[in-house]
Scaffold this active site. Structure first.
Site, short mmCIF file in Angstrom:
data_model
loop_
_atom_site.label_atom_id
_atom_site.label_comp_id
_atom_site.label_asym_id
_atom_site.label_seq_id
_atom_site.Cartn_x
_atom_site.Cartn_y
_atom_site.Cartn_z
N HIS A 199 0.88 -1.17 0.00
CA HIS A 199 0.00 0.00 0.00
C HIS A 199 0.91 1.21 0.00
O HIS A 199 1.89 1.26 0.75
CB HIS A 199 -0.89 0.01 1.24
CG HIS A 199 -1.62 1.31 1.42
ND1 HIS A 199 -2.68 1.68 0.61
CD2 HIS A 199 -1.42 2.33 2.28
CE1 HIS A 199 -3.10 2.88 0.99
NE2 HIS A 199 -2.35 3.30 2.00
N CYS B 92 -4.20 2.12 -5.00
CA CYS B 92 -3.41 3.13 -4.29
C CYS B 92 -2.10 3.44 -5.00
O CYS B 92 -1.65 4.58 -5.01
CB CYS B 92 -3.14 2.69 -2.84
SG CYS B 92 -2.23 1.13 -2.71
#
Length: 162
Positions: A33, A103
């Site tokens: 992430h 992301c």
């Protein structure tokens, strides 16, 4: 470069979603992430849309890695207008896709907007590496339904999914 124009530091925060288990598991578990840190806040994209928090302020805690992306002359006001526009179009929560629009896609686009540079290719290439494996192809329908959105952020576009 005009020395009178303020410059702002831009960083990439990288989180290991597997919490270290990825080293002993298959490539499918190499979940990363990423978030952009600029203007004293952390900005990221997930199933809720674009969110922000204080740096390291999500439930993921501090990042595993911080990459210095450089500096920007883009003002915070222009940046927030840019994020608001993205949050109402390209990066609405309902447009999140684990492999194609996630992301890392967001941080790469924002990094290019702010600094003219991309995020590291070992992050942007990860989805294609996973999907190139037979195991990745088998799990793809399940993985496509996953929406990652770290808790602890404030939604930039008010959660509107137009």
């Amino acid at each position: 470069m005009d020395k009178n124009i303020p410059r702002y530091n831009v960083q990439l925060y990288i989180y290991d979603l597997s919490r270290g288990m990825a080293r002993s598991l298959s490539p499918i578990m190499l979940g990363k992430h990423t978030a952009i840190v600029a203007y004293g806040d952390e900005f990221f994209f997930g199933g809720e849309g674009i969110s922000s928090c204080s740096p390291g302020g999500t439930m993921l805690g501090p990042p595993d890695t911080v990459v210095e992306l450089g500096e920007t002359e883009v003002t915070e006001e222009i940046f927030m207008d840019y994020l608001s526009s993205l949050g109402e179009t390209t990066y609405r929560g309902d447009r999140y896709r684990l492999f194609e629009h996630n992301c890392n896609t967001f941080t790469n686009e924002v990094a290019q907007f702010l600094t003219g540079r991309s995020i590291p290719s070992y992050i942007t290439d990860l989805p294609s590496e996973v999907l190139s494996t037979p195991f990745g192809q088998i799990l793809r329908p399940i993985l496509d339904s996953i929406h990652i959105s770290p808790p602890g952020g404030n939604i930039i576009n008010g959660g509107r999914n137009i």
